[in-house]
Design a protein around this motif. Structure first.
Motif, mmCIF file in Angstrom:
data_model
loop_
_atom_site.group_PDB
_atom_site.id
_atom_site.type_symbol
_atom_site.label_atom_id
_atom_site.label_comp_id
_atom_site.label_asym_id
_atom_site.label_seq_id
_atom_site.Cartn_x
_atom_site.Cartn_y
_atom_site.Cartn_z
ATOM 1 N N GLY A 101 34.757 -2.569 22.740
ATOM 2 C CA GLY A 101 34.146 -2.968 21.461
ATOM 3 C C GLY A 101 35.129 -3.606 20.486
ATOM 4 O O GLY A 101 36.300 -3.815 20.788
ATOM 5 N N GLN A 102 34.618 -3.902 19.307
ATOM 6 C CA GLN A 102 35.407 -4.473 18.226
ATOM 7 C C GLN A 102 35.485 -3.470 17.080
ATOM 8 O O GLN A 102 34.525 -2.746 16.812
ATOM 9 N N VAL A 103 36.633 -3.435 16.408
ATOM 10 C CA VAL A 103 36.840 -2.520 15.293
ATOM 11 C C VAL A 103 37.206 -3.334 14.064
ATOM 12 O O VAL A 103 38.184 -4.090 14.072
ATOM 13 N N GLY A 104 36.406 -3.183 13.011
ATOM 14 C CA GLY A 104 36.639 -3.940 11.789
ATOM 15 C C GLY A 104 37.293 -3.090 10.720
ATOM 16 O O GLY A 104 37.576 -1.911 10.914
ATOM 17 N N PRO A 105 37.520 -3.685 9.542
ATOM 18 C CA PRO A 105 38.083 -2.921 8.427
ATOM 19 C C PRO A 105 37.192 -1.732 8.083
ATOM 20 O O PRO A 105 35.958 -1.821 8.134
ATOM 21 N N GLY A 106 37.800 -0.600 7.757
ATOM 22 C CA GLY A 106 37.049 0.588 7.399
ATOM 23 C C GLY A 106 36.477 1.326 8.595
ATOM 24 O O GLY A 106 35.684 2.258 8.419
ATOM 25 N N GLN A 107 36.886 0.926 9.810
ATOM 26 C CA GLN A 107 36.364 1.555 11.020
ATOM 27 C C GLN A 107 37.515 2.131 11.872
ATOM 28 O O GLN A 107 38.674 1.772 11.717
ATOM 29 N N CYS A 108 37.149 3.021 12.797
ATOM 30 C CA CYS A 108 38.128 3.605 13.724
ATOM 31 C C CYS A 108 37.433 3.947 15.028
ATOM 32 O O CYS A 108 36.193 3.880 15.124
ATOM 33 N N VAL A 109 38.231 4.283 16.035
ATOM 34 C CA VAL A 109 37.716 4.685 17.346
ATOM 35 C C VAL A 109 38.284 6.054 17.681
ATOM 36 O O VAL A 109 39.498 6.284 17.555
#
Length: 423
Positions: A101-109
């Motif tokens: 997937g893709q991770v944008g600003p304000g996100q985490c995995v």
């Protein structure tokens, strides 16, 4: 191949009748030469073997940036030293597969230890540092980590194309594990060193023989065999050879034809009424030393044919001490090892006084322990006679009192050669 006289001529102050212990090691280092034959062995059989060439890493370890923790991966540039950071959890990265997937600003995995770091992410916060901030969100308190924390970089252990291990390294458990981590099923090593060993003397009994007056059972063969096994040598056990010229000649000739090195015990003291020394002289280029040491003063070294000869004294403790101090480093050099020094010396406080005159090296059997405040201390095993083999069982190291050293007082620091992994 240098003769013994040529080697002796290069040693300053060489005196075979009063040879300092350090000069023995220097002489032997000039005498012996490494074996040249090599073979490939499976990693599972490589423990204790010596690398015959550098091992170049075929891949990087780890092959990808990955997480060092169970936690949450994110772009660490978002961290602030003064404010908590709230992130939405948009997926889970597991070890053994890349998260797509893709991770944008304000996100985490959410990420597991060893999982590949998703593209664009460079920091992992351990799970226990976070707080829940909703159904699919976490909060990271201010000041608990910095950008780049808990991220393993590709190749930080080993880089592809770089040496992983060097020629001459003796392979231990960690080295074998490292080779396996590179996917290498086999490794090139020097062949095993072949060492022939026999005891000499009419007073020596083999196990199974009936006791008789004035005779002793042969312990030296078994201590030397154990020391050679610990080194990984191929041992040729030739038993006990009686003090008869024909039998001694046969034994020496057979040993010289079969082995890289020959070790004997007994028959090398000055004035001994036997034929061992005479046969050594007859068959080879041999020097007879009186070493400035205790125990283990008499020793013979040289060559018979292409084999290196080590003639050790007959007393059990003297055999073990001379082996550890002199023979073991020489054999390691013959095995192709880069590191051939005797075991490292530790410093410990003496719990008792020890009398000693400068001018010889003394090896006292010692018992090293730790004081309540964490310091090392050492005491002797008591009776230091060279025939007291039980003292070597009680000891866990040798107290080394050096050539120029004098008496030791209670509380003085002394050097100790530890036995662990050697005896």
């Amino acid at each position: 191949m240098k003769t013994l006289d040529q080697i002796a001529a290069r040693l300053q102050g060489y005196d075979p009748q009063a040879l300092p212990a350090a000069a023995v090691n220097e002489f032997l280092a000039r005498l012996v030469e490494p074996v040249e034959d090599t073979e490939d062995v499976a990693i599972a059989d490589a423990l204790g073997r010596v690398l015959a060439q550098d091992v170049i890493s075929p891949l990087s370890v780890p092959p990808h940036d990955n997480s060092a923790m169970d936690g949450y991966a994110f772009d660490g540039a978002q961290l602030s030293p003064d404010a908590a950071l709230t992130l939405q959890v948009v997926g889970t990265a597991l070890a053994g597969r890349a998260w797509q997937g893709q991770v944008g600003p304000g996100q985490c995995v959410k990420i597991m230890t060893g999982a590949i770091m998703p593209a664009g992410l460079d920091t992992v916060v351990p799970q226990e540092f976070t707080r829940r901030a909703g159904e699919q969100a976490i909060e990271i308190p201010a000041g608990v980590l910095r950008q780049g924390d808990n991220r393993r970089h590709a190749g930080e252990d080993l880089m592809a194309g770089q040496p992983a291990l060097r020629q001459g390294e003796r392979l231990g458990p960690a080295s074998c594990g490292l080779l396996a981590s590179l996917g290498l099923p086999r490794v090139p090593v020097f062949r095993r060193l072949r060492v022939a060993y026999f005891s000499t003397g009419d007073e020596i009994l083999s196990l199974g023989e009936a006791p008789r007056e004035g005779a002793v059972y042969d312990s030296n063969r078994y201590t030397v065999r154990g020391l050679l096994d610990r080194l990984g040598c191929e041992v040729i056990d030739m038993g006990v050879v009686r003090d008869e010229p024909a039998l001694l000649e046969q034994a020496f000739r057979r040993a010289a034809s079969d082995a890289d090195a020959i070790i004997t015990s007994g028959g090398v003291s000055v004035g001994e009424a036997d034929f061992t020394k005479a046969m050594m002289k007859q068959l080879g280029d041999v020097a007879f030393w009186r070493i400035a040491m205790r125990p283990g003063r008499p020793m013979a070294v040289g060559r018979i044919g292409n084999s290196v000869l080590f003639g050790l004294p007959g007393n059990p403790v003297a055999v073990m001490v001379t082996f550890l101090a002199f023979v073991r480093p020489a054999l390691l050099q013959m095995m192709g090892c880069r590191d051939t020094a005797p075991p490292p010396l530790l410093r410990a406080r003496s719990q008792e006084a020890m009398r000693k005159k400068p001018g010889r090296t003394e090896y006292q059997r010692g018992i090293v322990s730790t004081t309540p405040d964490g310091r090392l201390q050492v005491r002797t095993t008591g009776n230091q006679g060279s025939g007291v083999l039980s003292s070597m069982v009680q000891a866990n190291g040798l107290i080394v009192l050096h050539h120029a050293q004098g008496s030791v007082a209670v509380g003085d620091e002394v050097d100790v050669m530890m036995f662990e992994g050697v005896v």
